[in-house]
Design an enzyme around this catalytic site. Structure first.
Site, PDB file in Angstrom:
ATOM      1  N   GLY A 147       0.628  -1.288   0.055  1.00  0.00           N
ATOM      2  CA  GLY A 147      -0.174  -0.034   0.113  1.00  0.00           C
ATOM      3  C   GLY A 147       0.978   1.265  -0.022  1.00  0.00           C
ATOM      4  CG  LEU A 148       2.151   3.484   3.108  1.00  0.00           C
ATOM      5  CD1 LEU A 148       3.407   3.327   3.802  1.00  0.00           C
ATOM      6  CD2 LEU A 148       1.242   4.592   3.492  1.00  0.00           C
ATOM      7  CB  CYS A 149       1.274   3.478  -3.774  1.00  0.00           C
ATOM      8  SG  CYS A 149       0.379   2.065  -3.738  1.00  0.00           S
ATOM      9  N   GLY A 150      -1.237   6.165  -2.645  1.00  0.00           N
ATOM     10  CA  GLY A 150      -2.319   7.166  -3.022  1.00  0.00           C
ATOM     11  C   GLY A 150      -3.207   6.481  -3.293  1.00  0.00           C
ATOM     12  CG  PHE A 168      -1.532   2.039  -7.841  1.00  0.00           C
ATOM     13  CD1 PHE A 168      -1.411   2.267  -9.171  1.00  0.00           C
ATOM     14  CD2 PHE A 168      -1.249   0.739  -7.429  1.00  0.00           C
ATOM     15  CE1 PHE A 168      -1.063   1.385  -9.760  1.00  0.00           C
ATOM     16  CE2 PHE A 168      -0.878   0.059  -8.187  1.00  0.00           C
ATOM     17  CZ  PHE A 168      -0.716   0.130  -9.438  1.00  0.00           C
TER      18      PHE A 168
END
Lengths: 294, 139
Positions: free
Chosen positions: A89-92, A94
């Site tokens: 995760g941690l990709c906006g 996406f």
């Protein structure tokens, strides 16, 4: 009002968050460069493969005995949705965007009374899809290497999909992935891969309809060879596009997180200094009024 | 210089070559064939072998690539080779071959199903062809 000590603790905590997000941003930026290069280098092959197959398919599609991967099963009752997301995760937005599009598609299929199956690529979408559609999940793959996807992995996915198709498990297969445009923009794309979408051709054009070609060994043999490979190639391209998109999305998400953390630190520092000044002033007033009273 | 044809040599990993050339000799499934400008439209599968690119001026090939299979499309615009893997022949080394050979032999040994075995034997065949390409280039 928070005490000075509380404020100090908050400030240090936000500062270390900022350090982490800015480090992640830099890592994503360097990975992005590699992933983008890989995606761009895979594009020519996939495009040429598509045009070659388009030429060939245009000639073969009307004939009897055209391979099922090309002609389809003649129905579209049962769909296989291949949802591709990242492992992390941690990709906006996406992962969320891809999953939203997949859910939308599934709702549409349900509304039309069609049956569907889900093949997930990447652990994020498996976790999400499992919540509502656990009964429809038919396969999963998330073992892509840290350095990016290799063709062998795509071939592996392609083989499982082909095997399911040959077993008659579904009629239409669609890939859902994010097409990489730039670090800021990724377009969620739905691409039908089975049956192969034959491009519209001009009837009069002899070569484009496959009529002018000479085949070695024969057109059906080439087609049976080419179609599963095309599937693997399209999956490979989707994996690479997705990889680049993931890094791009992560980079911009982490960039704005770093900026937000900076803003927050500024605000907290301001409150901290005000509180400190207020305390000093109060102490001074107390001392002075104490001295005056004597 | 005489007519040229556009040659595109692409593998899934990258575009290896996109140039105008004089002639290209391709390892077709039914034997090597040369493609000159204005060749008739043709689609062929490839066998493992050497693609020789000629610049049309000198007799000796300007560039040679070992390819392990794929497809060739010849149309009026030029010649497109879609290959699984391509290596410039002068970059193949004996170490490289030995490594691939032992990997392929391992796979033949470890093969459980018929399909596995066929795939592994194909890999071994590719290695043998590669070794031959290297020794021919050296000769």
């Amino acid at each position: 009002m928070a005490s000075l000590k509380d404020l100090r603790i908050r400030i240090t905590s936000v500062q270390s968050t900022k350090k982490i997000t800015s480090a992640m941003k830099m890592v994503a930026a360097s990975k992005l460069r590699r992933a983008q290069e890989a995606a761009e280098q895979a594009r020519p092959y996939a495009q040429r493969m598509e045009s070659m197959l388009g030429n060939l398919a245009a000639g073969a599609v009307g004939q009897d005995g055209a391979p099922a991967l090309l002609a389809g099963t003649g129905k579209d009752d049962s769909h296989l949705v291949v949802v591709m997301t990242a492992n992390r995760g941690l990709c906006g937005g996406f992962n969320t965007n891809i999953i939203r599009s997949a859910r939308q598609m599934i709702r549409d299929l349900q509304a039309q009374g069609k049956s569907f199956k889900i093949f997930t690529v990447g652990s994020k979408c498996r976790d999400n899809m499992k919540r509502d559609f656990a009964d429809h999940m038919v396969g999963h793959f998330d073992e892509f290497g840290r350095t990016g996807s290799s063709f062998a992995e795509a071939e592996h996915i392609g083989q499982s999909v082909t095997a399911m198709f040959e077993a008659g498990d579904f009629d239409v297969c669609t890939l859902i992935y994010a097409n990489f445009v730039s670090a800021m923009t990724q377009n969620v794309t739905r691409q039908q891969v089975i049956p192969f979408p034959v491009p519209e051709v001009d009837e009069g054009d002899d070569v484009a309809t496959g009529g002018g070609y000479e085949y070695e060994p024969s057109d059906t043999e080439i087609l049976t060879d080419l179609l599963p490979r095309n599937l693997a190639i399209q999956i490979f391209r989707a994996l690479l596009e997705n990889g680049a998109s993931e890094q791009g999305a992560r980079m911009s998400a982490m960039d704005s997180a770093t900026r937000n953390a900076g803003d927050m630190i500024d605000k907290l520092k301001m409150t901290y200094n005000r509180t400190r000044q207020a305390q000093i002033t109060t102490e001074l007033i107390e001392i002075i009024s104490g001295a005056e009273a004597i | 210089m005489a007519d040229t044809l556009q040659l595109d040599l692409v593998s899934p990993a990258k575009l290896l070559m996109s140039e105008s050339v004089g002639m290209v000799v391709v390892p077709g499934i039914e034997g090597y064939f040369g493609v000159l400008p204005n060749h008739m439209p043709l689609l062929s599968t490839l066998r493992p072998g050497v693609v020789s690119v000629h610049d049309g001026i000198t007799d000796a090939p300007a560039k040679q690539f070992f390819v392990d299979g794929g497809f060739a499309e010849v149309n009026p615009e030029g010649c497109t080779l879609l290959v699984d893997e391509a290596i410039a022949v002068d970059e193949i080394t004996a170490d490289n071959i030995a490594e691939r050979r032992s990997a392929a032999e391992g796979r033949v040994q470890a093969a459980e199903s018929e399909a596995d075995r066929t795939a592994a034997e194909k890999a071994l065949f590719i290695v043998e062809e590669m070794a031959r390409a290297m020794s021919e280039a050296a000769a």
